[in-house]
Structure formats: structure tokens, C-alpha cells
Design an enzyme around this catalytic site. Structure first.
Site, PDB file in Angstrom:
ATOM      1  N   LYS A 114       0.838  -1.198   0.000  1.00 19.61           N
ATOM      2  CA  LYS A 114       0.000   0.000   0.000  1.00 19.61           C
ATOM      3  C   LYS A 114       0.872   1.247   0.000  1.00 19.61           C
ATOM      4  O   LYS A 114       1.854   1.328   0.736  1.00 19.61           O
ATOM      5  CB  LYS A 114      -0.914  -0.028   1.224  1.00 19.61           C
ATOM      6  CG  LYS A 114      -1.932   1.093   1.295  1.00 19.61           C
ATOM      7  CD  LYS A 114      -2.829   0.891   2.508  1.00 19.61           C
ATOM      8  CE  LYS A 114      -3.879   1.995   2.622  1.00 19.61           C
ATOM      9  NZ  LYS A 114      -4.777   1.778   3.777  1.00 19.61           N
TER      10      LYS A 114
ATOM     11  N   SER B 114      -9.402   2.159   2.444  1.00 19.87           N
ATOM     12  CA  SER B 114      -8.419   2.842   1.622  1.00 19.87           C
ATOM     13  C   SER B 114      -7.364   1.889   1.023  1.00 19.87           C
ATOM     14  O   SER B 114      -6.582   2.306   0.163  1.00 19.87           O
ATOM     15  CB  SER B 114      -7.699   3.915   2.439  1.00 19.87           C
ATOM     16  OG  SER B 114      -6.973   3.356   3.511  1.00 19.87           O
TER      17      SER B 114
ATOM     18  N   SER C  53     -10.143   0.106   6.687  1.00 20.28           N
ATOM     19  CA  SER C  53      -9.471   0.201   5.390  1.00 20.28           C
ATOM     20  C   SER C  53      -8.895  -1.097   4.857  1.00 20.28           C
ATOM     21  O   SER C  53      -8.512  -1.156   3.691  1.00 20.28           O
ATOM     22  CB  SER C  53      -8.364   1.260   5.458  1.00 20.28           C
ATOM     23  OG  SER C  53      -8.926   2.538   5.574  1.00 20.28           O
TER      24      SER C  53
END
Length: 446
Positions: free
Chosen positions: A78, A152, A176
Site C-alpha cells: 500500500k 483505503s 481500510s
């Protein structure tokens, strides 16, 4: 076409250790799949093709292949965690295009275990929202590219669900990991506090954000979690009956839960009951003020992360979110509201071993330029989809998302498992049992 892209991490690592395939061959096949497919999915901000192949050769040259639990396994990271030699843009044009000098500790642990970082995945700006889009692209759900992958950690989830990598690293400050995993048919676990090193942004959103894995199988999830935590998460040799509470009520007042998601919970509950567990309907005593508490913490975390960035280069929704949060930062830092919530919910978990809830309340929004839309529209869309995730960031307790079938549209549907602190292994065991009772296809393309 590919014999290794689409395989599990456990299969790949075993084959590399046994010299049935080289790390370069594995990584090259995954890079080819990324090149073919990611234009449609939008999982990656940066693909490290040349660097990944060189690092695969370094893994092959290591003297300890038998001791590498992730030998030659391609992973995605990420884009809010440092990868040596790459910039960390955090989904924003306001951040700096400066290569990181060192890996984040979680990335370093993955590499030490033999994994190869093939790329950095798309995130919404500052990882604020539950949809993933911005200046670097839109991450779409591989099962239905007209829908967002969630956020996210949306790019990381999309990469795994499309079979572009078998594992990805993400993090979870208000859902997330669990939101995109539920959308994309993956298993994930937000660990409890201090199980995996955090170091996310400027203070881990007051200790609510945790790093964790995204995978297609519980075996892979357990494998990666063990590497990230530098710990063993043992399987339960004997499956004793557990006290499982089934909660269907939304923790956020006024947010309804659609029938396909409650039906998924009932299906999972029935399977676990038939397997011998003591399953009963029991709603946690969520306080009526939980929605306000969640909003205060969500916005305050953004206010802290936005400090020092040029507001003119931030999207309007991010600027407003941070401005709202600045008025709450001082109160949130005290931790009083989180302590009060833990005290309220702790007795529930003395009576129950596991809480089973829907992972989401409704389908994810349509994929599109949400970063160009208004703040309130984004907040309402996020809250309507994922009311079940924030309580467990506020308490700091472990929570999982586990796929248990499909919606009428054919998209994945998932449940959430929650436990008291220190029950990561217990939750993994229940997830493993659900995977046996309700088998699930691993990837959108596989």
C-alpha cells in the site's frame, strides 16, 4: 497461460524452496499478468518491474531458501508505507516525490522472509476514504469493474482479487482493510493493538490504525500475518465449541443494513451452529453517540496527517475533512472516548468468544472520481456502506473480513468476525472453519 500467477503464496513458496521454480520465473509471470490486466483494474500506482526481477534473483541467491516462509512470493505494498528506493505518495499530489531511504519495518520483514515487492498500490488521498481514486487512478473491483474496490487499501485488495499478486500489505484505521476485502472477496485481519508494527502516518490515527495482510486463503493470511508480527499464529488442533454472538444491528444510528448482508450472516451462523458452536443472537451495547465519536476520530486523524502539506494541492474533500478534524484533535488525543467505549463493550466479550456481523451494510459505490465530489457526499456514501468497521479501530481489538458467498449481482459478500484482545489465532480458526463450510472461489479471474 500462466502456471504460477493465481497460485497461493503457500504453493509458490513451497515450490521455490524445493527448486521446482525460480523466483524470477514466478515474478515474471505476475508482472506479465499485471501488464495484461491492470489497465482495467487500476490496482497499482507504481509497478517495479526491473527492480522486482533483480530482487527475485537476489532471493534465488540467498543461502537460506529452506528458512524463507515467503520464498519468491510477489507482494504488493500500500502506497502509504515506505519501500526503499521508491517515493511514498499516499494518494496525493501534495506529498513529495522523494525515494525512501529505508523500508518500513513491515516491508523489511516481508523481504527478509523472501517476498519480492512488485509494486505500490493505489490509495485515496491520505488514505481517508472508503473508495480508492485520485490523481494516480481509480482502483476498481475485479469482480465488477463498474464498482469501486473500496478503500483505503483498495489498490492492494484489487491486486490480490485479480490474481496480480497472491498477497498484499495494507492497513486499517476505520475499516481500510476489511472494507475492500469484503468488496473483493478476500480474507483479511486487522490485528489488535501492537501485534504488528504500525508506524502509519503521524501517529497511527491515535493508535487506531494497524498494518495487516490481504489474501485469498486463510492459510496465506496466517502465513503473512506471522511474518508481519514476527510471531506464530497456531492452528487450533481441537475445535472446541465457541460462544458466538450474532449481531445484525448497525452500530451507527440511522444506517440500515440491506437484506443480502444480513442473510450472509445468518448463513454463516447456521453453518457454525451445525458445526457444534453455541450461536445466538446478541447485539453489542453500542452507544448512541458512536457515530459522532467515529466521525471525530476519523477527521482528527486526517487533520494530523495533513499538517505540513500544501492545502492548495489537496483535494477539496480532504481539505474539508482535515478542517473539521482540527476542532476535535485535542479531545481525541486524550483517548477518553476510546477508553469509555472499551469499558462499555468489554463485558459483552466476557460472555461471548466471537462476534459475527455483516462486513458491510450495502454494495460499494460506483467507481468514479469521488475525489472531485463534495465532502458530505463522500462521508455519507462511506458511512452507508461500512458502519460495522469503526468500533473495532476505536477499541483496538482484532477484526476480520471473511467471504461467505455472493450477492444477487454475483459480487462477493462477506461477514466480519471480532474478538477480544489477543484472539487473532482464534479468529483465524473460525475463518478457516467458515472457508471449509462455505467454500469460496479464490480470485475474480482464477
Amino acid at each position: 497461460m500462466s502456471s504460477w500467477a493465481g497460485r497461493s503464496a503457500a504453493e509458490i513458496a513451497a515450490a521455490v524452496r524445493e527448486k521446482r521454480v525460480t523466483p524470477r520465473e514466478v515474478v515474471a509471470e505476475h508482472l506479465a499478468r499485471i501488464e495484461r490486466s491492470d489497465g482495467r483494474i487500476g490496482a497499482f500506482r507504481k509497478v517495479r518491474a526491473r527492480a522486482a526481477l533483480a530482487e527475485a534473483d537476489e532471493v534465488a541467491a540467498r543461502a537460506d531458501p529452506a528458512g524463507l516462509p515467503l520464498a519468491g512470493v510477489p507482494v504488493a505494498v500500500k502506497d502509504n508505507l515506505a519501500v526503499r528506493g521508491e517515493s511514498c505518495r499516499n494518494g496525493s499530489a501534495a506529498t513529495w516525490d522523494t525515494p525512501a531511504a529505508e523500508d518500513h519495518v513491515t516491508v523489511a520483514r516481508l523481504r527478509a522472509a523472501g517476498a519480492v515487492v512488485v509494486g505500490l498500490t493505489n490509495v485515496p488521498e491520505l488514505c481517508v476514504f472508503g473508495t480508492t481514486e485520485g490523481p494516480y487512478g481509480i482502483a476498481r473491483n475485479p469482480w465488477d469493474p463498474s464498482r469501486t474496490a473500496g478503500g483505503s487499501s483498495g489498490g492492494s485488495a484489487a491486486a490480490v482479487a485479480a490474481g496480480l499478486v497472491p498477497l498484499a500489505l495494507g492497513n486499517d484505521g476505520m475499516g481500510s482493510l476489511r472494507i475492500p476485502a469484503a468488496n473483493c472477496g478476500l480474507v483479511t485481519l486487522k490485528p489488535g493493538r501492537a501485534v504488528v508494527p504500525a508506524g502509519i502516518g503521524h501517529g497511527d490515527w491515535f493508535g487506531m490504525a494497524e498494518n495487516g495482510p490481504l489474501a485469498t486463503t486463510v492459510e496465506d493470511l496466517r502465513l503473512m500475518l506471522g511474518v508481519l508480527a514476527d510471531a506464530e499464529f497456531e492452528r487450533r488442533e481441537e475445535r472446541r465449541p465457541l460462544r458466538i454472538a450474532v449481531g445484525l444491528r448497525s452500530p451507527l444510528a440511522g444506517v440500515p443494513v440491506s437484506r443480502p448482508y444480513t442473510n450472509a450472516v445468518r448463513r454463516a451462523a447456521g453453518a457454525l451452529a451445525r458445526s457444534g458452536h453455541r450461536v445466538r443472537r446478541a447485539e453489542p451495547p453500542y452507544p448512541p453517540s458512536l457515530g459522532v465519536t467515529a466521525l471525530q476520530h476519523w477527521t482528527a486523524g486526517t487533520a494530523v496527517d495533513a499538517e505540513g502539506l500544501d492545502p492548495a494541492r489537496l483535494a477539496r474533500r480532504t481539505r474539508v475533512h482535515a478542517a473539521v478534524g482540527r476542532r476535535f484533535t485535542r479531545a481525541v488525543r486524550t483517548g477518553v472516548a476510546r477508553d469509555r467505549l472499551r469499558a462499555r463493550l468489554t463485558p459483552f466479550f466476557t460472555e461471548h468468544d466471537v462476534l459475527l456481523t455483516p462486513a458491510l451494510a450495502r454494495r460499494s459505490p460506483k467507481a468514479g472520481p469521488w475525489h472531485e465530489r463534495g465532502w458530505l457526499r463522500n462521508v455519507l456514501a462511506n458511512s452507508a456502506c461500512s458502519p460495522f468497521t469503526p468500533p473495532w479501530n476505536l477499541t483496538g481489538w482484532p477484526a476480520m473480513s471473511v467471504p461467505v458467498g455472493t450477492l444477487p449481482s454475483g459480487a462477493p459478500c462477506a461477514v466480519q468476525l471480532v474478538g477480544r484482545p489477543g484472539t487473532e489465532s482464534l479468529l483465524l480458526g473460525v475463518a478457516e472453519e467458515l472457508a471449509e463450510l462455505i467454500p469460496w472461489r479464490r480470485t475474480a479471474e482464477g
